[in-house]
Every structure is written in structure tokens, then in C-alpha cells.
Design a protein around this motif. Structure first.
Motif, mmCIF file in Angstrom:
data_model
loop_
_atom_site.group_PDB
_atom_site.id
_atom_site.type_symbol
_atom_site.label_atom_id
_atom_site.label_comp_id
_atom_site.label_asym_id
_atom_site.label_seq_id
_atom_site.Cartn_x
_atom_site.Cartn_y
_atom_site.Cartn_z
ATOM 1 N N ASP A 1 0.808 -1.225 -0.050
ATOM 2 C CA ASP A 1 -0.084 0.101 0.105
ATOM 3 C C ASP A 1 0.953 1.322 0.002
ATOM 4 O OD1 ASP A 1 -1.541 2.207 0.867
ATOM 5 O OD2 ASP A 1 -3.004 0.858 1.830
ATOM 6 N N LEU A 2 0.703 2.165 -0.864
ATOM 7 C CA LEU A 2 1.406 3.292 -1.111
ATOM 8 C C LEU A 2 1.462 4.172 0.168
ATOM 9 C CD1 LEU A 2 3.302 5.252 -2.886
ATOM 10 C CD2 LEU A 2 1.169 6.318 -3.601
ATOM 11 N N GLY B 1 -1.265 -2.901 -8.015
ATOM 12 C CA GLY B 1 -0.107 -2.503 -8.686
ATOM 13 C C GLY B 1 1.157 -2.662 -7.676
ATOM 14 N N VAL B 2 2.101 -1.999 -7.894
ATOM 15 C CA VAL B 2 3.144 -1.656 -7.201
ATOM 16 C C VAL B 2 3.894 -0.368 -6.721
ATOM 17 C CG1 VAL B 2 5.696 -2.115 -7.023
ATOM 18 C CG2 VAL B 2 4.578 -3.680 -8.128
ATOM 19 N N PRO B 3 3.862 -0.166 -5.323
ATOM 20 C CA PRO B 3 4.181 1.425 -5.020
ATOM 21 C C PRO B 3 5.470 1.732 -5.289
ATOM 22 C CG PRO B 3 3.967 0.082 -2.997
ATOM 23 C CD PRO B 3 3.814 -1.069 -4.287
ATOM 24 N N LEU B 4 5.694 2.912 -5.524
ATOM 25 C CA LEU B 4 6.966 3.451 -5.780
ATOM 26 C C LEU B 4 7.077 4.858 -4.962
ATOM 27 C CD1 LEU B 4 7.524 3.222 -9.726
ATOM 28 C CD2 LEU B 4 7.986 1.535 -8.047
ATOM 29 N N LEU B 5 8.197 5.284 -4.309
ATOM 30 C CA LEU B 5 8.235 6.251 -3.563
ATOM 31 C C LEU B 5 9.634 7.033 -3.521
ATOM 32 C CD1 LEU B 5 6.593 7.897 -0.993
ATOM 33 C CD2 LEU B 5 7.955 6.592 0.548
ATOM 34 N N GLU C 1 -1.487 8.046 -5.983
ATOM 35 C CA GLU C 1 -0.572 9.033 -5.917
ATOM 36 C C GLU C 1 -0.296 9.405 -4.408
ATOM 37 O OE1 GLU C 1 -0.860 12.598 -8.112
ATOM 38 O OE2 GLU C 1 -1.502 11.329 -10.017
ATOM 39 N N ARG C 2 0.895 10.032 -4.131
ATOM 40 C CA ARG C 2 0.981 10.346 -2.551
ATOM 41 C C ARG C 2 1.943 11.838 -2.755
ATOM 42 N NH1 ARG C 2 4.311 6.711 1.719
ATOM 43 N NH2 ARG C 2 4.626 8.306 3.349
ATOM 44 N N HIS C 3 1.479 12.604 -2.138
ATOM 45 C CA HIS C 3 2.368 13.866 -1.740
ATOM 46 C C HIS C 3 2.495 14.139 -0.376
ATOM 47 C CE1 HIS C 3 2.551 14.780 -6.264
ATOM 48 N NE2 HIS C 3 1.389 14.002 -6.203
ATOM 49 N N GLN C 4 3.464 14.000 0.236
ATOM 50 C CA GLN C 4 3.443 14.145 1.749
ATOM 51 C C GLN C 4 4.954 14.862 2.086
ATOM 52 O OE1 GLN C 4 3.165 10.519 3.692
ATOM 53 N NE2 GLN C 4 3.363 11.477 5.859
ATOM 54 N N ASP C 5 4.630 15.798 3.302
ATOM 55 C CA ASP C 5 5.961 16.371 3.770
ATOM 56 C C ASP C 5 5.879 16.014 5.131
ATOM 57 O OD1 ASP C 5 4.798 18.476 4.991
ATOM 58 O OD2 ASP C 5 4.912 19.409 3.232
ATOM 59 N N VAL D 1 12.758 13.010 -0.525
ATOM 60 C CA VAL D 1 13.772 13.885 -0.652
ATOM 61 C C VAL D 1 13.833 15.048 0.451
ATOM 62 C CG1 VAL D 1 14.521 16.056 -2.074
ATOM 63 C CG2 VAL D 1 13.242 14.138 -3.157
ATOM 64 N N ASP D 2 14.610 14.828 1.470
ATOM 65 C CA ASP D 2 14.754 15.661 2.714
ATOM 66 C C ASP D 2 13.525 15.981 3.314
ATOM 67 O OD1 ASP D 2 17.497 15.544 2.451
ATOM 68 O OD2 ASP D 2 17.433 17.211 1.005
ATOM 69 N N GLY D 3 12.761 14.783 3.677
ATOM 70 C CA GLY D 3 11.509 14.683 4.394
ATOM 71 C C GLY D 3 10.228 14.980 3.667
ATOM 72 N N VAL D 4 10.302 15.109 2.314
ATOM 73 C CA VAL D 4 9.252 15.186 1.273
ATOM 74 C C VAL D 4 9.234 13.715 0.717
ATOM 75 C CG1 VAL D 4 8.316 16.185 -0.734
ATOM 76 C CG2 VAL D 4 9.560 17.795 1.039
ATOM 77 N N TRP D 5 7.806 13.341 0.667
ATOM 78 C CA TRP D 5 7.557 11.997 -0.177
ATOM 79 C C TRP D 5 6.736 12.333 -1.324
ATOM 80 C CZ3 TRP D 5 8.049 12.698 5.104
ATOM 81 C CH2 TRP D 5 9.106 11.870 5.737
ATOM 82 N N ILE D 6 7.142 11.554 -2.393
ATOM 83 C CA ILE D 6 6.174 11.870 -3.446
ATOM 84 C C ILE D 6 6.125 10.107 -3.916
ATOM 85 C CG2 ILE D 6 5.839 12.568 -5.748
ATOM 86 C CD1 ILE D 6 8.327 14.482 -3.801
ATOM 87 N N GLY D 7 4.893 9.785 -4.231
ATOM 88 C CA GLY D 7 4.778 8.377 -4.537
ATOM 89 C C GLY D 7 3.791 8.215 -5.779
ATOM 90 N N GLN D 8 3.854 7.071 -6.195
ATOM 91 C CA GLN D 8 2.665 6.344 -7.072
ATOM 92 C C GLN D 8 2.717 5.040 -7.133
ATOM 93 O OE1 GLN D 8 3.729 7.422 -11.228
ATOM 94 N NE2 GLN D 8 5.671 7.092 -10.868
ATOM 95 N N THR D 9 1.596 4.724 -7.346
ATOM 96 C CA THR D 9 1.303 2.948 -7.539
ATOM 97 C C THR D 9 0.906 2.636 -8.993
ATOM 98 O OG1 THR D 9 0.430 2.774 -5.342
ATOM 99 C CG2 THR D 9 0.197 0.822 -6.868
ATOM 100 N N LEU D 10 1.766 1.833 -9.710
ATOM 101 C CA LEU D 10 1.891 1.552 -10.950
ATOM 102 C C LEU D 10 1.498 -0.020 -11.259
ATOM 103 C CD1 LEU D 10 4.932 3.282 -12.301
ATOM 104 C CD2 LEU D 10 2.679 4.348 -12.434
#
Length: 391
Positions: free
Chosen positions: A303-304, A325-329, A384-388, A332-341
Motif C-alpha cells: 500500500d503506497l 499494482g506496485v508502489p514507488l516512493l 498518488e502520494r504527496h506528503q511532507d 527528498v529530505d522529508g518530502v515524499w512523492i509516490g505512485q502506484t503503478l
């Protein structure tokens, strides 16, 4: 300049050995600006090799002949060359002494059969082989178009490649002078099918003397813009047209592989990898990067939103496969951007490489100041995931 390659040996004709030498040489010559016109494979037959040599010498400016220079009875290339060009075999004492000295340096007596490797066509010039007992040689033969230069090389890949770099290529360049027949420009795309690229790129003809080639090189499609005597202005115009069409999926251009280009952008910053579903494919792309820390774990989240990575530095994490699918994360210094493909491909190994490069492409886009998540045609994004750190 017309160049042909002749490979000899029953083992190549029958498929017991793959002719990697000819493929490697064709690619090397294309990089230097010359496209090979014809490649011929001939078995261990004196008459067949003789005929192939005569036919190529009649057509080509340069012929590179690989194999058949060993000490055994089925090594017939030197004898065939002697017959083809009316240059009877003669003993070259200097090469015989070289073979004897190499055996002596190893504390061994030279076998009588090795003397055969010092019997060469009368008027040839020797090409040194610093790592083997089979020297190469050059024969010049008058032809209808001028004079053909034939280079004879051993078939052992290590010996062949060293001889090409040190002996053959410099002589071809000297003959060609400043003239280059072919210019090659490489471009790499990801996330779009070859057929879709063809629909975009093949509707209108390219300028005279310019052609576009395709090569599937999983997980990329490599596009080769090849100019045959085209002007630099025409090549630049063709490149601009190509880039305008493929820009959304362009992940690299030039002679370096896209993965190497990405790591060159990253250097010298440290990078941490966590792999699940890709099973080491991401590490395989990055293993030469000096500032690398890598981990494999089959228990990473599917789970992403549950995928985690360090709060400091740069990291790439590929989770395990789940229903979506498969999550990718990317961290970058406390910021996370991810997606499941969701990847649809029949070959599991190809799926692993697609996932690995999709993760690297997120890193590339970050390093180049682009939106992290790309719009691919061949991959389906299900989350999708956008988190800091403040979320």
C-alpha cells in the motif's frame, strides 16, 4: 565508404556459437560514422571462404574477416586468402619467433601445429596480437572501385576486440581521412510503445539522407537518427522534429545509457534504495554508483500510504506487489512523492526492469526540476502520494 564483415566457422553457421563479434563491430563502426553494408557468415570450407573473400573484395572498400586463424586443420582463413588473392602462403619468421617466445615465457614448448599460424599470404602486413598466438594481417586487393583493404583477425572475442581497437580502427580512420559517411544520434524513450512512436514519427518522410531506426532495449525504446551524408543543418532540423514529438517520454540522449545519465546528474549525493517487487533490478542499474546504500526486503508494504523511507537525504523505495499494482516512493529530505503503478507485461523480468526504471525516472525528474510523476502510455497509475514531514 563501403564496409563488409565476414565471420567464419562451422560453430557460428550451425548456431552453436552466437556471432557477438560481428554485432559488436557493426555497432562500434556505426558510432565512428560508418554503417556496415553487409555481413556474411561462412563455414569451415576452403572454397566457400575463398568465394566470400573475392565477392566482398569486389564490392567493398574495407572488409573485416573474423576467425579461422588458429593452429588446427579446420582453421582455413589464411589459406583461403592466399588462394583468393593469388598470394601463396609464406613463412613469416618474425611471427614464428614471437609465438616461440610466448610459449617459452610460460615455461612450455611450442606445439608443432602453432607454426601454421606464421604461414601467411605473401604480400600481407602483420597485425600484432599482444594476447594470443594468432596474428592478424592485412591484404590489399585491386577492385573495380579502387583498392579493397581486407583485415584478418582471430575469432577469440578478447583478442578480436583488442586488435580492432589497436590495429584495425586506426587504419580505417586513416583511410577515411576527414570523410564520415554516417552520423548517428541516439534518443531513449520510456513509457510509450514502439507502435505508438511509429504512428507519431513515420507519417511524414524524413529529409533525404536521413532515416529513423527503432530498437527495443527493455525497458526503453531507443531511437536512432541516422544521417547518410546529410548536412549538420539537416540533422539538427530532423532532431528538433523528433524531440518535439517524443519530449514527454524522452529519458536520455547520446551514447550513455539513461541510467548512467541519471546517476551523473545525482553525483556526488548519497542515494538509498529499498527494493521489494523489483528484486534487485534497481540495484543492478545503480550498483556502480559510489555513494549508494541498498536494501532488499520482501516485507515492504504493498500500500503506497504505508510505504516509508528515511526523513533525510534521497531515497527510492519499491514496495511489494498488491491488487492495485506496485508502489514507488521518492524521498527528498522529508518530502515524499509516490505512485502506484500497474504494469501489464508477460515477462516477469521485464516487469522488474520497468518498475526499477520508473523509480529512477522519478529521481531524474526531480533532479531536472520536472513534475515528479510522468504521464506514461504503457503504465497505469492507480494511486498518488504527496506528503511532507509537517503533514
Amino acid at each position: 565508404m563501403r564496409i563488409e564483415i565476414i565471420s567464419t566457422g562451422d560453430e557460428i553457421v550451425t548456431g552453436l556459437v552466437v556471432d557477438t563479434n560481428a554485432a559488436w563491430l557493426s555497432a562500434l563502426l556505426l558510432e565512428q560514422g560508418w554503417q556496415v553494408s553487409r555481413r556474411v557468415t561462412v563455414g569451415d570450407s576452403l572454397s566457400d571462404i575463398k568465394q566470400a573473400l573475392q565477392e566482398s573484395a569486389h564490392r567493398a572498400d574495407v572488409v573485416v574477416v573474423c576467425g579461422g586463424l588458429g593452429p588446427t586443420a579446420d582453421d582455413l582463413t589464411a589459406a583461403a586468402a592466399a588462394l583468393a588473392f593469388d598470394q601463396p602462403l609464406a613463412l613469416f619468421p618474425e611471427w614464428l619467433a614471437t609465438i616461440e617466445a610466448r610459449y617459452a615465457s610460460r615455461g612450455r614448448a611450442m606445439a608443432h601445429s602453432n607454426a601454421k599460424q606464421a604461414w601467411l599470404p605473401t604480400a600481407c602486413a602483420i597485425l600484432d596480437n599482444p594476447v594470443g598466438t594468432a596474428c592478424g594481417f592485412v591484404v590489399h586487393h585491386p577492385a573495380s572501385h579502387g583498392q579493397c583493404q581486407l583485415f584478418f583477425t582471430p575469432g577469440v572475442p578478447f583478442e578480436f576486440k583488442q586488435m580492432v581497437h589497436e590495429q584495425v580502427l586506426p587504419r580505417i580512420k586513416q583511410r577515411a581521412g576527414a570523410h564520415v559517411d554516417t552520423e548517428l544520434r541516439r534518443f531513449y524513450t520510456f513509457g510509450i510503445a514502439e507502435s505508438a512512436l511509429s504512428d507519431k514519427l513515420d507519417q511524414a518522410p524524413w529529409p533525404p539522407g536521413i532515416e529513423l531506426g527503432y530498437r527495443s532495449a527493455m525497458p526503453f525504446i531507443e531511437l536512432k537518427l541516422i544521417g547518410h551524408g546529410a548536412t549538420f543543418a539537416d540533422m539538427d532540423a530532423a532532431q528538433a522534429r523528433l524531440l518535439a514529438e517524443i519530449h514527454p517520454w524522452l529519458v536520455g540522449q547520446g551514447d550513455l545509457a539513461p541510467t548512467q545519465q541519471i546517476l551523473a546528474l545525482l553525483a556526488p549525493r548519497p542515494l538509498t534504495l529499498y527494493e521489494g517487487a523489483s528484486r534487485g533490478a534497481l540495484l543492478a542499474y545503480c550498483h556502480d554508483y559510489p555513494a549508494l546504500e541498498a536494501h532488499f526486503c520482501h516485507t515492504l508494504a504493498a500500500d503506497l500510504d504505508q510505504l516509508s523511507s528515511p526523513a533525510n537525504g534521497l531515497s527510492l523505495t519499491i514496495g511489494t506487489a498488491g491488487p492495485a499494482g506496485v508502489p514507488l516512493l521518492l524521498g527528498v529530505d522529508g518530502v515524499w512523492i509516490g505512485q502506484t503503478l500497474a504494469v501489464s507485461h508477460p515477462d516477469p523480468e521485464s516487469v522488474r526492469h520497468i518498475l526499477a526504471f520508473a523509480a529512477l525516472d522519478m529521481l531524474r525528474r526531480h533532479l531536472q526540476g520536472l513534475p515528479i510523476l510522468a504521464d506514461y502510455q504503457t503504465l497505469v497509475r492507480t494511486a498518488e502520494r504527496h506528503q511532507d514531514a509537517t503533514d
